[in-house]
Design an enzyme around this catalytic site. Sequence first.
Site, PDB file in Angstrom:
ATOM      1  CD  GLU A 281      11.537  -7.007   5.952  1.00  0.00           C
ATOM      2  OE1 GLU A 281      12.248  -7.898   6.493  1.00  0.00           O
ATOM      3  OE2 GLU A 281      10.896  -6.164   6.606  1.00  0.00           O
TER       4      GLU A 281
ATOM      5  CG  ASN B  40       8.427  -1.878   0.375  1.00  0.00           C
ATOM      6  OD1 ASN B  40       7.867  -1.992   1.464  1.00  0.00           O
ATOM      7  ND2 ASN B  40       8.951  -0.738  -0.041  1.00  0.00           N
TER       8      ASN B  40
ATOM      9  NE  ARG C 120       7.049   4.519   9.952  1.00  0.00           N
ATOM     10  CZ  ARG C 120       5.966   4.667   9.169  1.00  0.00           C
ATOM     11  NH1 ARG C 120       5.658   3.743   8.289  1.00  0.00           N
ATOM     12  NH2 ARG C 120       5.208   5.743   9.257  1.00  0.00           N
TER      13      ARG C 120
ATOM     14  N   PRO D 203       0.786  -1.226   0.000  1.00  0.00           N
ATOM     15  CG  PRO D 203      -0.122  -1.109   2.128  1.00  0.00           C
ATOM     16  CD  PRO D 203       0.518  -2.068   1.162  1.00  0.00           C
ATOM     17  CG  ASN D 204      -0.303   4.317   1.283  1.00  0.00           C
ATOM     18  OD1 ASN D 204      -1.263   4.864   0.736  1.00  0.00           O
ATOM     19  ND2 ASN D 204      -0.388   3.752   2.480  1.00  0.00           N
TER      20      ASN D 204
ATOM     21  CB  ALA E  56       1.569   0.267   6.432  1.00  0.00           C
TER      22      ALA E  56
ATOM     23  NE  ARG F 263      10.084   6.316   8.436  1.00  0.00           N
ATOM     24  CZ  ARG F 263       9.134   6.115   7.504  1.00  0.00           C
ATOM     25  NH1 ARG F 263       9.337   5.203   6.571  1.00  0.00           N
ATOM     26  NH2 ARG F 263       8.022   6.808   7.531  1.00  0.00           N
TER      27      ARG F 263
ATOM     28  CG  HIS G  23      11.323  -1.938   4.530  1.00  0.00           C
ATOM     29  ND1 HIS G  23       9.953  -1.997   4.423  1.00  0.00           N
ATOM     30  CD2 HIS G  23      11.708  -3.058   5.182  1.00  0.00           C
ATOM     31  CE1 HIS G  23       9.533  -3.108   5.003  1.00  0.00           C
ATOM     32  NE2 HIS G  23      10.576  -3.773   5.465  1.00  0.00           N
ATOM     33  CB  ILE G  24      12.018   3.130  -0.146  1.00  0.00           C
ATOM     34  CG1 ILE G  24      11.467   2.321  -1.333  1.00  0.00           C
ATOM     35  CG2 ILE G  24      12.650   4.439  -0.612  1.00  0.00           C
ATOM     36  CD1 ILE G  24      10.242   2.930  -2.002  1.00  0.00           C
ATOM     37  CB  SER G  25      12.409   4.841   4.635  1.00  0.00           C
ATOM     38  OG  SER G  25      11.519   3.923   5.252  1.00  0.00           O
TER      39      SER G  25
ATOM     40  CG  ASP H  12       0.288 -17.357   8.242  1.00  0.00           C
ATOM     41  OD1 ASP H  12       1.369 -17.527   8.832  1.00  0.00           O
ATOM     42  OD2 ASP H  12      -0.799 -17.280   8.829  1.00  0.00           O
TER      43      ASP H  12
ATOM     44  NE  ARG I 148       3.968   6.516   1.661  1.00  0.00           N
ATOM     45  CZ  ARG I 148       4.240   5.288   2.031  1.00  0.00           C
ATOM     46  NH1 ARG I 148       4.687   4.428   1.145  1.00  0.00           N
ATOM     47  NH2 ARG I 148       4.063   4.920   3.269  1.00  0.00           N
TER      48      ARG I 148
ATOM     49  CE1 TYR J 112       8.834   5.252   2.548  1.00  0.00           C
ATOM     50  CE2 TYR J 112       7.296   7.065   2.823  1.00  0.00           C
ATOM     51  CZ  TYR J 112       7.826   5.868   3.258  1.00  0.00           C
ATOM     52  OH  TYR J 112       7.346   5.273   4.398  1.00  0.00           O
TER      53      TYR J 112
HETATM   54  C1  DQA Z   1       8.238   1.273   3.731  1.00  0.00           C
HETATM   55  C2  DQA Z   1       8.339   1.554   5.234  1.00  0.00           C
HETATM   56  C3  DQA Z   1       7.017   1.284   5.926  1.00  0.00           C
HETATM   57  O1  DQA Z   1       7.120   1.543   7.311  1.00  0.00           O
HETATM   58  C4  DQA Z   1       5.941   2.174   5.349  1.00  0.00           C
HETATM   59  O2  DQA Z   1       4.699   1.895   5.947  1.00  0.00           O
HETATM   60  C5  DQA Z   1       5.859   2.093   3.870  1.00  0.00           C
HETATM   61  C6  DQA Z   1       7.099   2.022   3.096  1.00  0.00           C
HETATM   62  C7  DQA Z   1       9.534   1.646   2.988  1.00  0.00           C
HETATM   63  O3  DQA Z   1       9.644   1.261   1.824  1.00  0.00           O
HETATM   64  O4  DQA Z   1      10.390   2.333   3.524  1.00  0.00           O
HETATM   65  O5  DQA Z   1       4.781   2.152   3.296  1.00  0.00           O
HETATM   66  O6  DQA Z   1       8.042  -0.126   3.567  1.00  0.00           O
END
Ligand code: DQA
Length: 147
Positions: free
Chosen positions: A98, A74, A111, A9-10, A77, A107, A100-102, A87, A17, A22
């Site tokens: 896994e 990724n 998280r 999501p997002n 959230a 943070r 994550h961009i950030s 699962d 965003r 990001y």
């Molecule tokens: C994220 C980090 C998550 O905490 C956040 O909810 C995201 C993006 C990242 O790519 O840094 O949506 O996964």
Amino acid sequence: MKILVINGPNLNMLGIREPDIYGAKTYKDLVDMINDHASKLNITVETYQSNHEGDLVDKIQEAYFKGIDGIVINPGAYTHTSVAILDALKAVKIKYVEVHISDVSKRDDFRQISYIRENACKTIMGKGFDGYILAIDFLKDLINNEN
Ligand code: DQA
């Protein structure tokens, strides 16, 4: 070799965003970068994004039936909340990284939990879009070394 890159999501809102976190580049820029890299490596990469937890679960299950060799994920959230995604990843037994961009380790407290980390081959965070490229390279080497 077939690799699936899943974004939760997002992440379709990249560029709009929180650009301070990001970056200014869009989701389309990310997909273009991944596709360019895949063609250089001569591998097949499919990209998928959804804002819905169940759709992400469906996509992971579909990967099993399509014979996907590795997953870069990724979950946004859902990283911090979703047992269902963990699962699904365990059910299909496909190796995954896994991403994550950030740098989530620096943070908010909420998280710091990742449901998918315990089972991941690797976690890459804080490297921006390059994290996806590093994850694809890692999976490619891992899969090649097994065969
Ligand atoms: C994220 C980090 C998550 O905490 C956040 O909810 C995201 C993006 C990242 O790519 O840094 O949506 O996964």
